[in-house]
Design a protein around this motif. Structure first.
Motif, PDB file in Angstrom:
ATOM      1  N   GLU A  12       0.844  -1.196   0.000  1.00  0.00           N
ATOM      2  CA  GLU A  12       0.000   0.000   0.000  1.00  0.00           C
ATOM      3  C   GLU A  12       0.888   1.258   0.000  1.00  0.00           C
ATOM      4  OE1 GLU A  12      -3.501   2.232   2.581  1.00  0.00           O
ATOM      5  OE2 GLU A  12      -2.865   0.210   3.167  1.00  0.00           O
ATOM      6  N   ALA A  13       1.878   1.281   0.861  1.00  0.00           N
ATOM      7  CA  ALA A  13       2.791   2.431   0.907  1.00  0.00           C
ATOM      8  C   ALA A  13       3.550   2.555  -0.406  1.00  0.00           C
ATOM      9  CB  ALA A  13       3.757   2.292   2.080  1.00  0.00           C
ATOM     10  N   LYS A  14       3.981   1.423  -0.966  1.00  0.00           N
ATOM     11  CA  LYS A  14       4.684   1.444  -2.258  1.00  0.00           C
ATOM     12  C   LYS A  14       3.833   2.129  -3.299  1.00  0.00           C
ATOM     13  CE  LYS A  14       3.604  -1.326  -5.028  1.00  0.00           C
ATOM     14  NZ  LYS A  14       3.095  -2.253  -6.001  1.00  0.00           N
TER      15      LYS A  14
ATOM     16  N   LEU B 195       7.564   3.682 -14.024  1.00  0.00           N
ATOM     17  CA  LEU B 195       7.020   3.686 -12.662  1.00  0.00           C
ATOM     18  C   LEU B 195       5.780   2.810 -12.568  1.00  0.00           C
ATOM     19  CD1 LEU B 195       7.468   7.421 -11.650  1.00  0.00           C
ATOM     20  CD2 LEU B 195       8.655   5.441 -10.670  1.00  0.00           C
ATOM     21  N   LEU B 196       4.945   2.856 -13.577  1.00  0.00           N
ATOM     22  CA  LEU B 196       3.762   1.990 -13.588  1.00  0.00           C
ATOM     23  C   LEU B 196       4.182   0.520 -13.626  1.00  0.00           C
ATOM     24  CD1 LEU B 196       1.454   4.006 -16.008  1.00  0.00           C
ATOM     25  CD2 LEU B 196       1.172   3.711 -13.520  1.00  0.00           C
ATOM     26  N   GLN B 197       5.213   0.219 -14.417  1.00  0.00           N
ATOM     27  CA  GLN B 197       5.729  -1.153 -14.456  1.00  0.00           C
ATOM     28  C   GLN B 197       6.305  -1.548 -13.103  1.00  0.00           C
ATOM     29  OE1 GLN B 197       8.481  -0.933 -17.821  1.00  0.00           O
ATOM     30  NE2 GLN B 197       7.204  -2.449 -18.877  1.00  0.00           N
ATOM     31  N   ALA B 198       7.064  -0.652 -12.498  1.00  0.00           N
ATOM     32  CA  ALA B 198       7.677  -0.945 -11.198  1.00  0.00           C
ATOM     33  C   ALA B 198       6.610  -1.232 -10.160  1.00  0.00           C
ATOM     34  CB  ALA B 198       8.549   0.225 -10.741  1.00  0.00           C
ATOM     35  N   SER B 199       5.533  -0.492 -10.219  1.00  0.00           N
ATOM     36  CA  SER B 199       4.459  -0.698  -9.257  1.00  0.00           C
ATOM     37  C   SER B 199       3.785  -2.050  -9.460  1.00  0.00           C
ATOM     38  CB  SER B 199       3.422   0.429  -9.375  1.00  0.00           C
ATOM     39  OG  SER B 199       2.453   0.312  -8.366  1.00  0.00           O
ATOM     40  N   SER B 200       3.510  -2.384 -10.707  1.00  0.00           N
ATOM     41  CA  SER B 200       2.815  -3.649 -10.955  1.00  0.00           C
ATOM     42  C   SER B 200       3.708  -4.861 -10.714  1.00  0.00           C
ATOM     43  CB  SER B 200       2.239  -3.693 -12.369  1.00  0.00           C
ATOM     44  OG  SER B 200       3.267  -3.758 -13.320  1.00  0.00           O
TER      45      SER B 200
END
Length: 128
Positions: free
Chosen positions: A55-57, A98-103
């Protein structure tokens, strides 16, 4: 749209920080502060991944995306020419990563975007 919401968030972030904490900073310094804020958010996101706090990530990566949106928004493509166009492409790439890193919960991708932003920031810092 998605991008517009993040740009609005970055604008609000900048307005809150400039009006409440930083007084009369130069536009040059404000851009530096956005870049510093980006790097701090990415660092926090990496820590969150390490500690399993997804969640924090997500929150930290979302804030970083908003900051990049703010940096992208202040680019002047008419006066900045090719440099501004290249920065826009780089900022779009950073947000994509960043979207890739999040997923993928990828610290490696976060390290990649950190290096990219540090390079931009170093060049920006040299403009004093």
């Amino acid at each position: 749209m998605y991008v517009d919401a993040h740009r609005k968030g970055a604008r609000q972030y900048a307005e809150v920080h400039t009006s409440s904490n930083f007084g009369e900073e130069s536009p040059h310094r404000l851009i530096q502060m956005l870049m510093e804020g980006f790097l701090a958010r990415i660092n926090s996101a990496k820590g969150a991944i390490t500690h399993g706090d997804m969640e924090a990530k997500s929150i930290y990566i979302s804030k970083a995306i908003g900051i990049v949106g703010g940096l992208n928004e202040v680019l002047d493509l008419e006066q900045g020419g090719e440099i501004a166009a290249n920065l826009r492409q780089l900022y779009d790439y950073i947000n994509f990563r960043l979207l890739q890193a999040s997923s993928e919960n990828s610290e490696d991708i976060l390290n990649e975007v950190t290096v990219l932003m540090k390079e931009v920031k170093e060049a920006w810092d040299a403009i004093a």
